[in-house]
Design a protein around this motif. Sequence first.
Motif, PDB file in Angstrom:
ATOM      1  N   ASP A   1       0.848  -1.159   0.058  1.00 24.41           N
ATOM      2  CA  ASP A   1       0.052   0.139   0.007  1.00 24.41           C
ATOM      3  C   ASP A   1       0.769   1.091   0.009  1.00 24.41           C
ATOM      4  N   MET A   2       2.036   1.155  -0.457  1.00 25.77           N
ATOM      5  CA  MET A   2       3.227   2.158  -0.486  1.00 25.77           C
ATOM      6  C   MET A   2       2.665   3.381  -1.531  1.00 25.77           C
ATOM      7  N   PRO A   3       2.204   4.561  -0.965  1.00 23.46           N
ATOM      8  CA  PRO A   3       2.239   5.648  -2.008  1.00 23.46           C
ATOM      9  C   PRO A   3       3.435   6.144  -2.819  1.00 23.46           C
ATOM     10  N   PRO A   4       3.117   6.650  -3.958  1.00 18.76           N
ATOM     11  CA  PRO A   4       4.243   7.092  -4.945  1.00 18.76           C
ATOM     12  C   PRO A   4       5.374   7.774  -4.296  1.00 18.76           C
ATOM     13  N   MET A   5       5.151   8.500  -3.618  1.00 21.99           N
ATOM     14  CA  MET A   5       6.418   9.390  -2.879  1.00 21.99           C
ATOM     15  C   MET A   5       7.400   8.497  -2.139  1.00 21.99           C
ATOM     16  N   ASN A   6       6.706   7.307  -1.644  1.00 22.12           N
ATOM     17  CA  ASN A   6       7.594   6.392  -1.036  1.00 22.12           C
ATOM     18  C   ASN A   6       8.639   5.810  -2.020  1.00 22.12           C
ATOM     19  N   TRP A   7       8.096   5.602  -3.146  1.00 23.44           N
ATOM     20  CA  TRP A   7       9.047   4.702  -4.175  1.00 23.44           C
ATOM     21  C   TRP A   7      10.257   5.993  -4.620  1.00 23.44           C
ATOM     22  N   LEU A   8       9.853   7.065  -4.547  1.00 24.58           N
ATOM     23  CA  LEU A   8      10.750   8.362  -4.812  1.00 24.58           C
ATOM     24  C   LEU A   8      11.760   8.135  -3.802  1.00 24.58           C
ATOM     25  N   ARG A   9      11.837   7.748  -2.449  1.00 28.85           N
ATOM     26  CA  ARG A   9      12.909   7.841  -1.653  1.00 28.85           C
ATOM     27  C   ARG A   9      13.820   6.652  -1.793  1.00 28.85           C
ATOM     28  N   THR A  10      13.581   5.744  -2.835  1.00 29.43           N
ATOM     29  CA  THR A  10      14.382   4.802  -3.004  1.00 29.43           C
ATOM     30  C   THR A  10      15.747   5.361  -3.827  1.00 29.43           C
ATOM     31  N   ARG A  11      16.772   4.800  -4.112  1.00 23.69           N
ATOM     32  CA  ARG A  11      18.160   5.208  -4.546  1.00 23.69           C
ATOM     33  C   ARG A  11      18.203   5.028  -6.028  1.00 23.69           C
ATOM     34  N   PHE A  12      17.064   5.024  -6.890  1.00 18.49           N
ATOM     35  CA  PHE A  12      17.220   4.634  -8.251  1.00 18.49           C
ATOM     36  C   PHE A  12      17.800   5.850  -9.019  1.00 18.49           C
ATOM     37  N   VAL A  13      18.265   5.490 -10.227  1.00 20.30           N
ATOM     38  CA  VAL A  13      18.758   6.589 -11.239  1.00 20.30           C
ATOM     39  C   VAL A  13      18.097   6.485 -12.478  1.00 20.30           C
ATOM     40  N   ARG A  14      17.257   7.702 -12.871  1.00 18.99           N
ATOM     41  CA  ARG A  14      16.240   7.477 -13.922  1.00 18.99           C
ATOM     42  C   ARG A  14      17.178   7.806 -15.248  1.00 18.99           C
TER      43      ARG A  14
END
Length: 350
Positions: free
Chosen positions: A242-255
């Motif tokens: 149930d993680m909202p989108p903003m939480n995914w943005l806290r991960t350390r991916f590089v676009r």
Amino acid sequence: MEKKNQFKVGCNFDFNLIAKCAELNDKYGDRGIINEFYGSDRAHAKLSARPEFRLQDISEIDLAEFIKISKIENINFNYLMNSIIPGTKKEIEEMKPKLIDWVHKLEDIGVYRLTVANPIILPIIREASKTIKIELSTITHIDAITQIKYYKDQYNIDKVCGNIIKNRSFKFLKNAADFCNNNDIMYEILANEFCGNGGSNYLAPCVYRDSCYICHGTNHTKEDAELLNGYPMNMCMASRDDMPPMNWLRTRFVRPEDIKEYNKIGIYNWKISGRTGSTEYITKVAKAYISENFDDNLLGLWKPLETIYSGESENSFKHQVNIPNKKLNGFINHWAKNPDFDCANEVCGT
């Protein structure tokens, strides 16, 4: 001469993957190139950071042929000895002659580089070969630039895949890149990693990461992996339900679109994860990064953990969250333009 981005792509040992990546190099070679495959075989699963049941059962003859054809397309092969737990000291002592023989054989069939996570096997590799190139795995989690110097001085490593926790620590990254570029070392970033644990209002960098790799190194079958309620991967998946989108943005991916910001500080080497995925999936993600363009759901850049157990295709998997990647243009500026800012120093997002 202007430097190009170089990409190391996960390999599933499908010969068609070689042709697909060669096509990408032909099309986007002015921007960057896929210059390495990485992977490991089931017969040597104890050396790998993936459990036996998730590795391809490829023969030594086919492995040699895959490497040969890859080299024809100017793509080198990086063989993974990246288990965090390759055995007890007694077991490693007993397997030392076989490991030395295996390094010799890998050199003979054209392996260009070995990736290592646990330094316990580095002296054995260097006893077997003074010349084979060595990369430090992201699992080694390099936390200080002096660590890179030590590994270079002691074992003559020539490449470091950085700790993903550092992916937005721009001050550290610039200093690491400067040191590496001045000492014949490549600093590489794992770009498409989205691991994390949390809940409805926060997410933390994965607290189970080392424990997870220990489980990977000791699990042989799918049934082994499902013991203890599937620890820890089931816990990770459940925490993101149930993680909202903003939480995914806290991960350390590089676009893909943000690679240019890392080029500005001297980083041009990239690891693209997904070696246990399908050729269609690997090619899709590799294309996004080499072209620096992805017009889809951000989460499509990561192989969903759920597909490991369900067997579902990564490309048909329906994410519960849709984050249009193009809406994140400029997102990285907060870190790139404020290099002293580091998420690790606070509860991220507050």
